[in-house]
Design a protein around this motif. Structure first.
Motif, PDB file in Angstrom:
ATOM      1  N   ALA A  22      -2.819   2.244  -7.696  1.00 19.53           N
ATOM      2  CA  ALA A  22      -1.824   1.808  -6.714  1.00 19.53           C
ATOM      3  C   ALA A  22      -1.946   2.673  -5.460  1.00 19.53           C
ATOM      4  N   LEU A  23      -1.952   2.026  -4.313  1.00 21.06           N
ATOM      5  CA  LEU A  23      -2.167   2.722  -3.048  1.00 21.06           C
ATOM      6  C   LEU A  23      -1.075   2.368  -2.048  1.00 21.06           C
ATOM      7  N   PRO A  24      -0.788   3.266  -1.118  1.00 21.14           N
ATOM      8  CA  PRO A  24       0.142   2.937  -0.039  1.00 21.14           C
ATOM      9  C   PRO A  24      -0.486   1.915   0.912  1.00 21.14           C
ATOM     10  N   PRO A  25       0.308   1.327   1.794  1.00 21.46           N
ATOM     11  CA  PRO A  25      -0.158   0.163   2.564  1.00 21.46           C
ATOM     12  C   PRO A  25      -1.418   0.383   3.397  1.00 21.46           C
ATOM     13  N   VAL A  26      -1.537   1.480   4.104  1.00 20.10           N
ATOM     14  CA  VAL A  26      -2.707   1.685   4.960  1.00 20.10           C
ATOM     15  C   VAL A  26      -3.976   1.787   4.124  1.00 20.10           C
ATOM     16  N   TRP A  56      -8.099   8.589   4.799  1.00 26.00           N
ATOM     17  CA  TRP A  56      -8.111   7.219   5.317  1.00 26.00           C
ATOM     18  C   TRP A  56      -6.967   6.996   6.305  1.00 26.00           C
ATOM     19  N   GLU A  57      -5.780   7.450   5.946  1.00 26.15           N
ATOM     20  CA  GLU A  57      -4.630   7.235   6.832  1.00 26.15           C
ATOM     21  C   GLU A  57      -4.811   7.960   8.159  1.00 26.15           C
ATOM     22  N   ASP A  58      -5.327   9.168   8.111  1.00 26.87           N
ATOM     23  CA  ASP A  58      -5.534   9.946   9.334  1.00 26.87           C
ATOM     24  C   ASP A  58      -6.580   9.295  10.232  1.00 26.87           C
TER      25      ASP A  58
END
Length: 211
Positions: free
Chosen positions: A181-185, A143-145
């Protein structure tokens, strides 16, 4: 005139594979008939055999075509109604989108096993096991990429909503119900999926199911 497509699906509470083409049709505002089969009732096998050669849902019926696999249904939707807009227009982005959709289709066995979709789940957040945690990290990286490289035009993986987002939407719901829990992006992407009116419709219908 082309006949109205029929999408045969399973319970909205648990059928992540059914959600994928259902969401693609709803997002594209394509009229279709929905036929829901209850996955855990004894009659399911005989009922689904009327529609699907694989004995599974989802299956799309349209103009004599029988398409019984989620990614193939997305491709059919893309070719029949979207004039190719279900995938990014640029070649490299389109190849990337198909690659991550294929990875979702064939991979993440530990995630599927440990975070089985159940929209009725309530309780404490899940602490994933080692293999499921690895799957979650890989999905977050995907997702981030995609967002960093191709997502500047909107809130979804390649900007506008597309087939790749339909493939990952059930994962967003899994992360929600299991309290991951997930990082912001990644969290922003989950929030974008959850904000879709079609997702709200699916979840509301799931809440009314009794099976």
């Amino acid at each position: 005139m082309s006949e109205l497509p029929v999408l045969v699906i399973g319970d909205k509470t648990v059928s992540s594979w059914s959600l994928r083409p259902w969401l693609a049709l709803r997002q594209a505002d394509i009229a279709f008939e929905e036929r829901l089969l209850w996955l855990h009732r004894p009659a399911f096998r005989s009922e689904v055999a009327r529609y699907s050669p694989s004995g599974r849902v989802p299956v799309l019926l349209h103009d004599g075509a029988v398409v019984w696999e989620s990614l193939a249904i997305l491709e059919y939707i893309n070719e029949t109604w979207l004039q190719g807009r279900g995938w990014p227009a640029e070649r490299a982005a389109r190849a990337h989108a198909r690659a991550i959709a294929g990875e979702m289709h064939s991979g993440f066995a530990a995630l599927r096993r440990e975070l089985t979709l159940n929209l009725r789940r309530h309780g404490a957040p899940l602490d994933p096991g080692h293999d499921a945690a690895q799957d979650i990290r890989r999905i977050v990286a995907i997702w981030e990429d995609a967002r960093a490289r191709f997502g500047a035009g909107g809130a979804f993986l390649f900007g506008a909503f597309g087939c790749a987002d339909a493939m990952y939407a059930p994962v967003a719901l899994r992360f929600l119900v299991y309290g991951i829990a997930l990082p912001p992006v990644a969290q922003a992407y989950v929030d974008a999926i959850l904000a879709l009116p079609a997702i709200g419709e699916w979840r509301a219908a799931a809440a009314l199911e009794t099976d």
